[in-house]
Design an enzyme around this catalytic site. Structure first.
Site, PDB file in Angstrom:
ATOM      1  N   CYS A  37     -46.599 -73.463 -15.838  1.00 22.45           N
ATOM      2  CA  CYS A  37     -45.377 -73.327 -15.184  1.00 22.45           C
ATOM      3  C   CYS A  37     -45.918 -71.962 -14.774  1.00 22.45           C
ATOM      4  CB  CYS A  37     -44.297 -73.923 -15.546  1.00 22.45           C
ATOM      5  SG  CYS A  37     -42.908 -72.963 -14.937  1.00 22.45           S
ATOM      6  N   HIS A  56     -55.212 -80.765 -21.586  1.00 19.12           N
ATOM      7  CA  HIS A  56     -54.297 -79.107 -21.304  1.00 19.12           C
ATOM      8  C   HIS A  56     -55.155 -78.669 -20.480  1.00 19.12           C
ATOM      9  CE1 HIS A  56     -49.901 -79.328 -22.491  1.00 19.12           C
ATOM     10  NE2 HIS A  56     -51.056 -80.526 -23.686  1.00 19.12           N
ATOM     11  N   ASN A 101     -50.359 -80.646 -18.885  1.00 21.55           N
ATOM     12  CA  ASN A 101     -51.431 -82.059 -19.604  1.00 21.55           C
ATOM     13  C   ASN A 101     -52.132 -81.897 -17.831  1.00 21.55           C
ATOM     14  OD1 ASN A 101     -48.847 -82.715 -21.117  1.00 21.55           O
ATOM     15  ND2 ASN A 101     -50.568 -83.317 -22.076  1.00 21.55           N
TER      16      ASN A 101
END
Lengths: 318, 318
Positions: free
Chosen positions: A250, A219, A261
């Site tokens: 986001c 991530h 990711n």
């Protein structure tokens, strides 16, 4: 960079790991469109959705329908996620899911309890039953995923020896049940890893079990995802989960801290520039990212989709 | 990672390279606040602004006033950019600018013409006059910057031999004028570089001129900036231009393709996780990034400012 692989496999997880935190729930049609577009780019493994509690994750409530509607193409694995026997049953019942015999554990006691309501010990205790369930369904258990393998927002840095000993314990359980661990996925679930950690942990795992095929799940929480992937590639890792457009990150959706990711097209770009083949059409993938961006309704964090590919220049220099 | 430096120097260029493409022109007060906040974090070199044509770059029109208003702190270099003798004169006249004796060339013929209205040859021809002007001002010319050293949106990939020969030519001109090239900045102005290119070009430069202090100027146009910095660090590079919050990357500002410099706090984070000292207070830097974000009025691309630092966990593990 002598250990750099010649070929790297991208496992596209955007439709599952990405969409599951999007505030706007996409329609089944839109999801099918995204998966088809990704398949068109040459991606050979796609995590289509998850068979989890639709009340907990409403974004994935139609995973069954998505699989039903997909026209599966030869040579592509359409995968899914499940976290309990009920989810597995639903995946099996669907009939279109390319099944994996995968066990999952978490390197953080606090996180595994919050995420699955089980302790690490209980996770191990349930493994023989999982293996048996897979066996009854004709699936060989050969894969282990370790979540929060680098660090955990609740517990801090995870000591490497702990990760190694957890893998060893799972491997032994599998052996006791007549199975062989072949594939190991190390997940930096909360984005704690740095290039140094990647090299160190991957190096230790490879030293101990050189026969394992390693995959990383990264991530981009703290901006190191591409650098981490490159560091892992330099250690010979050739499989990565990635999400189109960096889906899942986001900053506008009230998930301020969460990040997606590693972005598929950014990683495909980096590979291409380093002479590593991914078999993926980068320009087509950028179009898929732009389509996905339009569907979710906000800017995605992917960079190449904004900065542009260098495909036409590469062709001139080829 | 044996060549990793123990200490890395960040040259903060956000107030110049970042703010110059922001649609909202910050007030002089706001700029002073940003520079002060960056100095408070322990950043020792800050590019405060540029003495360029205010009609071409209105965002930098008040650089003179910013320098006048700053209360300079000891141990910090407050730098600026100029592109022609008139700009240099203005910087000298200001009296507060920490001056660099820097020559700049561009590895792309098309780009240098568009950017400076000169050819590469003409750039070389003007170098003796630049050196003389610097000398008259009591400044030693010891630094060379090469823009578009990895690739150019107008010309494509830049061959390494071309970059090497351009550096050699500039170095010779400096020598002929009685100066010694000591500092070399390689700029990936349009974000073409990949970790492989970093290692290759830096390796060739170090082989040829091991005495040079190298600096990289990286843009995150295609998501490789942190990975590129890590690759360069693995080759021993210990100086980087970087911009707070990744300032300069603004997907909402009509500069769709442009991207900011490598994000200062993301790079400071990566360094810290790899045991490399930067002397910078990461938590304070994140606050500076958030303040800057509020001033420019849109989300900045930096990741650590959203994902959070790991400072408190590091202290627990120390």
């Amino acid at each position: 960079m002598s250990d750099l692989p010649k070929h790297v496999v991208m496992i596209e997880v955007g439709p599952r790991d990405g969409l599951q935190i999007e505030p706007r729930i996409l329609t089944t049609d839109e999801k099918v469109k995204i998966v088809d577009a990704l398949a068109d780019c040459g991606i050979k493994q796609i995590e289509v959705g998850s068979f989890v509690n639709p009340k907990a994750v409403p974004q994935m409530a139609d995973t069954n329908e998505v699989f039903d509607r997909l026209e599966k193409r030869p040579g592509i694995r359409y995968r899914a996620l499940w976290l309990n026997p009920k989810g597995l049953e639903r995946a099996l019942a669907n009939g279109h899911v390319d099944m994996d015999g995968k066990l999952t554990l978490t390197a953080s006691e606090t996180f595994v309890k919050r995420n699955t309501n089980r302790s690490i010990d209980e996770t191990f205790e349930q493994m023989p039953a999982w293996i048996e369930t897979y066996r009854k369904a004709g699936i060989e258990t050969d894969t282990l995923g370790v979540m929060a393998a680098f660090g955990c927002n609740f517990e801090g840095y995870i000591p490497e020896e702990k990760v190694i000993s957890l893998i060893a314990r799972a491997k032994q359980i599998m052996a006791d049940e007549g199975c062989t661990l072949r594939n190991l996925s190390l997940a930096d679930t909360m984005g704690w890893g740095s290039p140094g950690q990647m090299k160190s942990l991957v190096g230790k795992v490879r030293d101990k079990w050189p026969e394992l095929v390693l995959k990383l799940h990264l991530h981009d929480t703290r901006g190191c995802a591409v650098a981490n992937a490159v560091a892992a590639m330099e250690m010979g890792v050739a499989e990565f989960d990635a999400s189109v457009g960096g889906l899942g990150g986001c900053p506008f959706a009230g998930h301020k801290g969460a990040a997606g990711n590693v972005c598929t097209e950014d990683l495909v770009f980096a590979c291409g520039e380093m002479g590593i083949n991914t078999g993926i059409d980068l320009d087509a993938l950028v179009e898929a990212a732009k389509m996905t961006e339009e569907m979710v309704g906000h800017v995605l964090p992917g960079k190449v989709m904004k900065g542009g590919t260098l495909t036409r220049w590469k062709q001139q220099h080829a």
